[in-house]
Write a protein that holds these residues in place. Structure first.
Motif, PDB file in Angstrom:
ATOM      1  N   PHE A 180     -22.632  42.928   5.748  1.00  0.00           N
ATOM      2  CA  PHE A 180     -23.097  43.166   7.109  1.00  0.00           C
ATOM      3  C   PHE A 180     -24.343  44.038   7.159  1.00  0.00           C
ATOM      4  O   PHE A 180     -24.615  44.698   8.162  1.00  0.00           O
ATOM      5  N   ASP A 181     -25.131  44.041   6.079  1.00  0.00           N
ATOM      6  CA  ASP A 181     -26.364  44.814   6.070  1.00  0.00           C
ATOM      7  C   ASP A 181     -27.332  44.330   7.139  1.00  0.00           C
ATOM      8  O   ASP A 181     -28.123  45.106   7.682  1.00  0.00           O
ATOM      9  N   GLN A 182     -27.309  43.041   7.427  1.00  0.00           N
ATOM     10  CA  GLN A 182     -28.153  42.503   8.481  1.00  0.00           C
ATOM     11  C   GLN A 182     -27.510  41.251   9.068  1.00  0.00           C
ATOM     12  O   GLN A 182     -26.711  40.586   8.410  1.00  0.00           O
ATOM     13  N   ALA A 183     -27.862  40.973  10.322  1.00  0.00           N
ATOM     14  CA  ALA A 183     -27.328  39.787  10.987  1.00  0.00           C
ATOM     15  C   ALA A 183     -27.862  38.529  10.306  1.00  0.00           C
ATOM     16  O   ALA A 183     -28.982  38.517   9.789  1.00  0.00           O
ATOM     17  N   ALA A 184     -27.063  37.480  10.287  1.00  0.00           N
ATOM     18  CA  ALA A 184     -27.491  36.239   9.641  1.00  0.00           C
ATOM     19  C   ALA A 184     -26.629  35.079  10.117  1.00  0.00           C
ATOM     20  O   ALA A 184     -25.486  35.265  10.539  1.00  0.00           O
ATOM     21  N   TYR A 185     -27.213  33.893  10.059  1.00  0.00           N
ATOM     22  CA  TYR A 185     -26.470  32.649  10.279  1.00  0.00           C
ATOM     23  C   TYR A 185     -26.263  31.990   8.919  1.00  0.00           C
ATOM     24  O   TYR A 185     -27.072  32.160   8.007  1.00  0.00           O
ATOM     25  N   PHE A 186     -25.188  31.241   8.771  1.00  0.00           N
ATOM     26  CA  PHE A 186     -24.916  30.612   7.483  1.00  0.00           C
ATOM     27  C   PHE A 186     -24.194  29.281   7.675  1.00  0.00           C
ATOM     28  O   PHE A 186     -23.682  28.974   8.751  1.00  0.00           O
ATOM     29  N   GLN A 187     -24.174  28.498   6.604  1.00  0.00           N
ATOM     30  CA  GLN A 187     -23.482  27.214   6.547  1.00  0.00           C
ATOM     31  C   GLN A 187     -22.467  27.271   5.409  1.00  0.00           C
ATOM     32  O   GLN A 187     -22.824  27.558   4.271  1.00  0.00           O
ATOM     33  N   LEU A 188     -21.200  27.049   5.716  1.00  0.00           N
ATOM     34  CA  LEU A 188     -20.176  27.052   4.674  1.00  0.00           C
ATOM     35  C   LEU A 188     -20.302  25.813   3.800  1.00  0.00           C
ATOM     36  O   LEU A 188     -20.570  24.710   4.297  1.00  0.00           O
ATOM     37  N   GLY A 245     -31.727  38.436  20.347  1.00  0.00           N
ATOM     38  CA  GLY A 245     -32.812  37.557  20.757  1.00  0.00           C
ATOM     39  C   GLY A 245     -33.053  36.363  19.863  1.00  0.00           C
ATOM     40  O   GLY A 245     -33.915  35.529  20.158  1.00  0.00           O
ATOM     41  N   LYS A 246     -32.308  36.251  18.772  1.00  0.00           N
ATOM     42  CA  LYS A 246     -32.453  35.099  17.873  1.00  0.00           C
ATOM     43  C   LYS A 246     -31.282  34.153  18.100  1.00  0.00           C
ATOM     44  O   LYS A 246     -30.167  34.400  17.640  1.00  0.00           O
ATOM     45  N   GLY A 247     -31.528  33.086  18.844  1.00  0.00           N
ATOM     46  CA  GLY A 247     -30.462  32.164  19.222  1.00  0.00           C
ATOM     47  C   GLY A 247     -30.345  30.982  18.290  1.00  0.00           C
ATOM     48  O   GLY A 247     -31.315  30.574  17.655  1.00  0.00           O
ATOM     49  N   LYS A 248     -29.145  30.428  18.210  1.00  0.00           N
ATOM     50  CA  LYS A 248     -28.903  29.242  17.389  1.00  0.00           C
ATOM     51  C   LYS A 248     -27.647  28.545  17.884  1.00  0.00           C
ATOM     52  O   LYS A 248     -26.667  29.197  18.263  1.00  0.00           O
ATOM     53  N   GLN A 249     -27.690  27.220  17.916  1.00  0.00           N
ATOM     54  CA  GLN A 249     -26.483  26.441  18.215  1.00  0.00           C
ATOM     55  C   GLN A 249     -25.732  26.226  16.905  1.00  0.00           C
ATOM     56  O   GLN A 249     -26.292  25.719  15.940  1.00  0.00           O
ATOM     57  N   LEU A 302     -22.259  39.432  12.179  1.00  0.00           N
ATOM     58  CA  LEU A 302     -22.617  40.321  13.282  1.00  0.00           C
ATOM     59  C   LEU A 302     -22.371  41.777  12.892  1.00  0.00           C
ATOM     60  O   LEU A 302     -21.246  42.267  13.001  1.00  0.00           O
ATOM     61  N   PRO A 303     -23.403  42.495  12.458  1.00  0.00           N
ATOM     62  CA  PRO A 303     -23.227  43.924  12.186  1.00  0.00           C
ATOM     63  C   PRO A 303     -22.884  44.670  13.478  1.00  0.00           C
ATOM     64  O   PRO A 303     -23.239  44.226  14.574  1.00  0.00           O
ATOM     65  N   SER A 304     -22.228  45.797  13.346  1.00  0.00           N
ATOM     66  CA  SER A 304     -21.726  46.517  14.516  1.00  0.00           C
ATOM     67  C   SER A 304     -22.827  46.940  15.478  1.00  0.00           C
ATOM     68  O   SER A 304     -22.600  47.034  16.681  1.00  0.00           O
ATOM     69  N   GLU A 305     -24.034  47.193  14.966  1.00  0.00           N
ATOM     70  CA  GLU A 305     -25.091  47.707  15.838  1.00  0.00           C
ATOM     71  C   GLU A 305     -25.837  46.616  16.593  1.00  0.00           C
ATOM     72  O   GLU A 305     -26.716  46.899  17.399  1.00  0.00           O
ATOM     73  N   ASN A 306     -25.535  45.348  16.342  1.00  0.00           N
ATOM     74  CA  ASN A 306     -26.265  44.244  16.964  1.00  0.00           C
ATOM     75  C   ASN A 306     -25.554  43.718  18.205  1.00  0.00           C
ATOM     76  O   ASN A 306     -24.388  43.305  18.138  1.00  0.00           O
ATOM     77  N   SER A 307     -26.263  43.706  19.332  1.00  0.00           N
ATOM     78  CA  SER A 307     -25.710  43.082  20.532  1.00  0.00           C
ATOM     79  C   SER A 307     -25.846  41.570  20.383  1.00  0.00           C
ATOM     80  O   SER A 307     -26.757  41.077  19.721  1.00  0.00           O
ATOM     81  N   HIS A 308     -24.950  40.837  21.014  1.00  0.00           N
ATOM     82  CA  HIS A 308     -24.981  39.387  20.869  1.00  0.00           C
ATOM     83  C   HIS A 308     -24.405  38.712  22.111  1.00  0.00           C
ATOM     84  O   HIS A 308     -23.627  39.299  22.852  1.00  0.00           O
ATOM     85  N   ALA A 309     -24.840  37.481  22.315  1.00  0.00           N
ATOM     86  CA  ALA A 309     -24.358  36.658  23.421  1.00  0.00           C
ATOM     87  C   ALA A 309     -23.805  35.369  22.847  1.00  0.00           C
ATOM     88  O   ALA A 309     -24.216  34.919  21.775  1.00  0.00           O
ATOM     89  N   PHE A 310     -22.875  34.749  23.574  1.00  0.00           N
ATOM     90  CA  PHE A 310     -22.237  33.547  23.047  1.00  0.00           C
ATOM     91  C   PHE A 310     -21.667  32.713  24.188  1.00  0.00           C
ATOM     92  O   PHE A 310     -21.423  33.203  25.292  1.00  0.00           O
ATOM     93  N   ALA A 311     -21.475  31.435  23.888  1.00  0.00           N
ATOM     94  CA  ALA A 311     -20.853  30.510  24.845  1.00  0.00           C
ATOM     95  C   ALA A 311     -20.366  29.293  24.092  1.00  0.00           C
ATOM     96  O   ALA A 311     -21.006  28.842  23.132  1.00  0.00           O
ATOM     97  N   GLY A 312     -19.221  28.766  24.510  1.00  0.00           N
ATOM     98  CA  GLY A 312     -18.739  27.521  23.936  1.00  0.00           C
ATOM     99  C   GLY A 312     -19.443  26.342  24.584  1.00  0.00           C
ATOM    100  O   GLY A 312     -19.875  26.421  25.740  1.00  0.00           O
ATOM    101  N   LEU A 313     -19.604  25.267  23.841  1.00  0.00           N
ATOM    102  CA  LEU A 313     -20.217  24.044  24.373  1.00  0.00           C
ATOM    103  C   LEU A 313     -19.148  22.961  24.391  1.00  0.00           C
ATOM    104  O   LEU A 313     -19.002  22.196  23.450  1.00  0.00           O
ATOM    105  N   GLY A 314     -18.359  22.937  25.458  1.00  0.00           N
ATOM    106  CA  GLY A 314     -17.226  22.016  25.511  1.00  0.00           C
ATOM    107  C   GLY A 314     -16.074  22.552  24.678  1.00  0.00           C
ATOM    108  O   GLY A 314     -15.926  23.754  24.479  1.00  0.00           O
ATOM    109  N   ASP A 374     -21.405  44.111  22.756  1.00  0.00           N
ATOM    110  CA  ASP A 374     -21.497  44.644  21.406  1.00  0.00           C
ATOM    111  C   ASP A 374     -20.219  45.424  21.147  1.00  0.00           C
ATOM    112  O   ASP A 374     -19.411  45.632  22.053  1.00  0.00           O
ATOM    113  N   HIS A 375     -19.979  45.821  19.900  1.00  0.00           N
ATOM    114  CA  HIS A 375     -18.751  46.550  19.575  1.00  0.00           C
ATOM    115  C   HIS A 375     -18.981  47.427  18.358  1.00  0.00           C
ATOM    116  O   HIS A 375     -19.998  47.288  17.652  1.00  0.00           O
TER     117      HIS A 375
END
Length: 234
Positions: free
Chosen positions: A93-101, A39-43, A52-64, A19-20
């Motif tokens: 950044f009021d809340q974490a979210a995933y989006f599609q451009l 805890g909310k994962g998505k590919q 990613l709001p500053s207070e949210n911890s997150h995990a990540f990994a590249g797939l190839g 986190d940061h």
């Protein structure tokens, strides 16, 4: 405008978590990545991203092989900007979210990332690119007309998205997300509208692209990828 900064790089295949103390916007430019926010994962696929709001911890990994663009928004804001300007952008950044451009913003993100890679040490350019992408995505996410378009399928906009991604594997869930529909809703509405399934439609588009490139005399190795993906479209 807000003094954000931006960068382009690849995520390692080994999972990492942290986190940061600053907000972060992430856009996948190429390839696929795994993200988990509280805890909310998505590919995430090409053209997708997360807030990613500053207070949210997150995990990540590249797939190839992958390439992402990140925009960091410091807290508190740096000198040279007004509180009003910072408040407007920081609402993203009021809340974490995933989006599609949308297709237009995919082109914008690709162009900005190209400039960043061309001049990696230009801090003024990095801030300008970050500000541009932040503002454009803020308008897309806040645009109620965009969010309500799931009530009907805009085939023209879908075609733009498909054309941008024909050289990659296009997933049906990407098309569904683009229309703000579940996969089952998208499949049903798409078939009612076009008379074919999304898979059949993608196959036709790839064949048309291959035939067009062949007619133009383009060497097979430059268009064969379109045909190869015919067998891989889910």
């Amino acid at each position: 405008m807000t003094q954000s900064d931006s960068d382009v790089f690849s995520l390692p295949n080994e999972a990492d978590a942290h986190d940061h103390d600053y907000h972060q916007l992430v856009v996948v430019l190429d390839g696929n990545t795994d993200f988990d926010i509280e805890g909310k994962g998505k590919q995430l696929h090409t053209g997708e991203g997360c807030i990613l709001p500053s207070e949210n911890s997150h995990a990540f990994a590249g797939l190839g092989e992958n390439r992402i663009m990140v925009v960091n928004l410091p807290i508190p804001p740096q000198k040279g900007i007004t509180d009003e300007e910072y408040e407007i952008v920081s609402r993203l950044f009021d809340q974490a979210a995933y989006f599609q451009l949308n297709p237009r913003l995919q082109i914008l993100a690709s162009a900005l990332s190209g400039e960043l890679q061309q001049y990696p040490n230009d801090l003024i350019l990095a801030r300008a690119c970050g500000n541009t992408l932040l503002s454009a995505i803020r308008h897309q996410i806040n645009n109620k007309d965009v969010r309500s378009r799931g009530n009907h399928l805009d085939i023209d906009k879908l075609d733009q998205f498909i054309e941008l991604n024909l050289s990659r594997r296009v997933h049906i869930d990407q098309l569904a997300n683009f229309c703000f529909l579940s996969v089952s809703q998208f499949h049903e509405r798409f078939k009612d509208r076009t008379g074919m399934t999304p898979h059949q439609y993608l196959m036709r588009k790839r064949l048309e692209r291959a035939q067009s490139l062949l007619a133009e005399g383009v060497p097979p190795f430059k268009w064969l990828k379109c045909v190869v993906f015919l067998a891989k479209v889910p």
